[in-house]
Design a protein around this motif. Structure first.
Motif, short mmCIF file in Angstrom:
data_model
loop_
_atom_site.label_atom_id
_atom_site.label_comp_id
_atom_site.label_asym_id
_atom_site.label_seq_id
_atom_site.Cartn_x
_atom_site.Cartn_y
_atom_site.Cartn_z
N GLY A 250 37.21 44.51 44.50
CA GLY A 250 37.70 43.56 43.51
C GLY A 250 36.68 43.27 42.42
N ILE A 251 35.45 43.04 42.81
CA ILE A 251 34.41 42.74 41.83
C ILE A 251 34.12 43.95 40.96
CG2 ILE A 251 31.98 42.12 41.56
CD1 ILE A 251 32.26 40.41 44.08
N VAL A 252 33.98 45.11 41.58
CA VAL A 252 33.71 46.33 40.81
C VAL A 252 34.88 46.65 39.88
CG1 VAL A 252 33.35 48.82 40.99
CG2 VAL A 252 32.17 47.27 42.57
N GLY A 253 36.11 46.50 40.39
CA GLY A 253 37.29 46.78 39.57
C GLY A 253 37.41 45.84 38.38
N GLY A 254 37.05 44.56 38.58
CA GLY A 254 37.09 43.62 37.47
C GLY A 254 36.11 43.98 36.37
N ILE A 255 34.92 44.37 36.77
CA ILE A 255 33.91 44.78 35.79
C ILE A 255 34.40 46.00 35.00
CG2 ILE A 255 31.58 45.70 35.51
CD1 ILE A 255 30.81 44.05 38.01
N ALA B 91 38.17 39.65 33.11
CA ALA B 91 38.50 40.39 34.33
C ALA B 91 37.37 40.28 35.35
CB ALA B 91 38.80 41.85 34.00
N THR B 92 36.12 40.32 34.86
CA THR B 92 34.97 40.16 35.76
C THR B 92 34.99 38.78 36.40
OG1 THR B 92 33.65 41.66 34.41
CG2 THR B 92 32.47 40.22 35.92
N GLY B 93 35.23 37.75 35.59
CA GLY B 93 35.21 36.37 36.10
C GLY B 93 36.30 36.10 37.11
N VAL B 94 37.55 36.43 36.77
CA VAL B 94 38.64 36.14 37.70
C VAL B 94 38.52 37.00 38.95
CG1 VAL B 94 40.18 35.41 35.84
CG2 VAL B 94 40.27 37.78 36.64
N SER B 95 38.04 38.23 38.80
CA SER B 95 37.89 39.10 39.96
C SER B 95 36.76 38.64 40.86
CB SER B 95 37.64 40.54 39.51
OG SER B 95 38.76 41.06 38.81
N PHE B 96 35.66 38.16 40.27
CA PHE B 96 34.56 37.68 41.09
C PHE B 96 34.98 36.46 41.90
CE2 PHE B 96 30.90 35.10 42.10
CZ PHE B 96 29.98 36.03 42.56
N VAL B 97 35.61 35.50 41.24
CA VAL B 97 36.03 34.28 41.95
C VAL B 97 37.05 34.61 43.03
CG1 VAL B 97 37.25 32.08 41.67
CG2 VAL B 97 35.49 32.76 40.03
N PHE B 98 38.00 35.46 42.70
CA PHE B 98 39.05 35.81 43.66
C PHE B 98 38.49 36.60 44.84
CE2 PHE B 98 42.61 38.69 44.96
CZ PHE B 98 43.52 37.71 45.35
N ASN B 99 37.53 37.49 44.57
CA ASN B 99 37.10 38.44 45.59
C ASN B 99 35.80 38.11 46.29
OD1 ASN B 99 39.14 40.75 45.44
ND2 ASN B 99 38.61 40.48 43.29
N ALA B 100 34.87 37.43 45.60
CA ALA B 100 33.59 37.13 46.24
C ALA B 100 33.80 36.26 47.47
CB ALA B 100 32.65 36.44 45.26
N ALA B 101 34.83 35.44 47.46
CA ALA B 101 35.13 34.61 48.62
C ALA B 101 35.36 35.44 49.87
CB ALA B 101 36.36 33.74 48.34
N SER C 196 40.73 46.13 43.55
CA SER C 196 40.55 46.39 42.12
C SER C 196 41.80 46.12 41.30
CB SER C 196 40.10 47.83 41.91
OG SER C 196 41.09 48.73 42.36
N GLU C 197 42.94 45.89 41.93
CA GLU C 197 44.19 45.77 41.17
C GLU C 197 44.46 44.36 40.67
OE1 GLU C 197 48.15 45.16 39.99
OE2 GLU C 197 47.34 44.28 41.84
N TRP C 198 44.18 43.34 41.49
CA TRP C 198 44.62 41.99 41.18
C TRP C 198 44.00 41.45 39.89
CZ3 TRP C 198 42.30 37.24 40.56
CH2 TRP C 198 43.17 36.14 40.51
N GLY C 199 42.68 41.54 39.78
CA GLY C 199 42.03 41.00 38.59
C GLY C 199 42.49 41.67 37.31
#
Length: 455
Positions: A91-96, A393-403, A143-146
């Motif tokens: 998720g984080i990599v995909g957002g970036i 995309a990086t921000g929303v993916s990090f918050v969604f996925n880092a958890a 990688s898809e959600w963000g």
């Protein structure tokens, strides 16, 4: 002579007021296509994810040695945790990548990847190989959600953004429902029925052809991408950059923590995301086997009861996804999200401790799904509205996925507690106390209802 008398009725101090245009009439075909693509991407994720939840126990009965079967809940938790950990990484990599490569292309690549890897999961020959394949599937799913969330937020107008987010997010619940429905019929195919579920996960690859023809990159991202490229080119030439150029040239993940405002948003959003994610993976994933343990075997097999429970739970979830988005547009992001956290906290012991009649359990399962899974819509509704386009995309993916780097422990902890405490009820209630964290954190996040996206 006077002119002809008017036949129109006199207007006595009243002005004709234009009827408000319904929100859905303000959307064009490109915006509806964006919703369809994002919803389908999340639907496919949902099918694949819930296929694992429904079948992991049955798969491990085939893949584990006989001596390890008494510890099956632990191994099931480990496989789910592995998927969740991979989801966080991907998720984080995909957002970036989506911030640099584009929303459309990243969505296509992620769907192709998880469709292929899901099909390969059907070939597992041991629990270790199954866990490794699940790790890879998790990376692809994440990688898809963000990407879809950023695409929706950037294409839909402010007054309908919450509604669009809810309609996108409900794809997960629809995918869960489809997986449950398929499992009701497939589960009778014998010990290898779980493999059929994963083979069917290859189907989403076809959707990439439609996405390629019908989805466009948001203009707001195209403009930011142009400015990013110009700033990086100027830096490469040794030119002095102004503040805006430095912001665009900075690596997106680093920007989340170097900018004090973005750092605060990232931390608070991550605490809220941790609440939603830990609670769902550590509690709600046990709903199907819990209901199956209560269902009369004279009526349905345990596998079928698990499928029925999954359908009931996700009927509530789909309604909850959509309702949160519509309510957030009407009442605001903050109070609606807080209400979902509070009711999830209450409904966890209601389901797992206080009701036992199978009919009542199924009704409560629907209501529980409305709030515990439906609450995920706060993220695609709220998160894109606090991060600027250059890091969205990086921000929303990090918050969604880092958890998920913490949440992957939820299934392990819950699986261990279930074994130690001898059942689901107390274990689920203890893990569900995490909702208190979300109830506190939500009040420190800024309200964004009706505001334009930060550029």
């Amino acid at each position: 002579m006077t002119g002809p008398a008017s036949t129109a009725p006199p207007v006595r101090g009243r002005l004709r007021v234009a009827e408000p245009v319904p929100w859905y009439r303000l959307l064009d075909r490109r915006q509806w296509n964006t919703l369809l693509a994002s919803n389908l991407g999340w639907l496919f994720d949902g099918y694949e994810t819930y296929a694992l939840i429904l079948t992991v126990g049955f798969a491990l009965r085939e893949l584990l040695n006989a001596n390890d079967l008494p510890r099956l809940p632990f191994y099931a938790g480990a496989v789910i945790a592995t998927t969740l950990f991979g989801w966080g990484v991907g998720g984080i990599v995909g957002g970036i990548i989506a911030d640099y490569l584009g929303r459309k292309r990243m969505m296509m690549y992620s769907i192709l990847a998880y469709a292929t890897l899901t099909g390969l999961s059907a070939l597992a020959w041991s629990w270790e190989s199954f866990a490794i394949l699940r790790l890879l599937v998790g990376i692809a799913i994440g990688s898809e959600w963000g990407t879809g969330t950023s695409l929706m937020a950037e294409m839909w107008p402010p007054q309908a953004r919450g509604k669009g987010a809810g309609l996108m997010q409900c794809g997960l619940g629809i995918g869960f429902f489809v997986a449950s429905l398929v499992w009701v019929f497939v589960s009778g195919a014998g010990p290898g029925a779980w493999r059929i579920m994963f083979v069917l996960g290859v189907v989403p690859a076809v959707a990439t052809l439609w996405i390629r023809r019908n989805i466009v990159e948001p203009e707001i991202w195209v403009d930011v991408d142009r400015r990013r490229r110009a700033a990086r080119a100027a830096h490469a030439r040794g030119e002095d950059l102004d503040a805006e150029q430095r912001a665009h040239a900075q690596f997106t993940l680093a920007a989340l923590f170097s900018d004090p405002r973005l750092r605060r948003l990232t931390i608070i959003g991550s605490l809220m995301s941790l609440t939603t994610t830990v609670a769902w993976w550590g509690v709600s994933t046990w709903v199907p086997p819990y209901v199956a343990s209560l269902g009369p075997p004279s009526m349905l097999s345990p596998e079928q009861w698990a499928g029925v429970a999954g359908m009931a739970y996700n009927v509530g979830a789909v309604a909850g996804y959509i309702s949160l988005g519509f309510a957030a547009d009407r009442f605001g992001r903050k109070p609606v999200t807080a209400a979902y956290f509070l009711l999830s906290l209450i409904l966890t012991p209601v389901l797992f401790l206080w009701v036992h009649d199978i009919g009542v359990v199924l009704v409560v399962t629907v209501i529980n799904g409305f709030f515990t899974l439906g609450q995920y819509t706060w993220m695609p509704t709220w998160l894109p509205e606090v991060f600027p386009t250059r890091v969205r995309a990086t921000g929303v993916s990090f918050v969604f996925n880092a958890a998920r780097f913490v949440a992957f422990l939820g299934p392990l902890v819950a699986g261990t507690l279930i074994g130690v405490l001898g059942g689901y009820s107390v274990a689920a209630t203890l893990v569900g106390m995490i909702y208190i964290l979300g109830l506190v954190a939500v009040w420190f996040f800024p309200e964004t209802r009706g505001k334009p996206l930060p550029v």
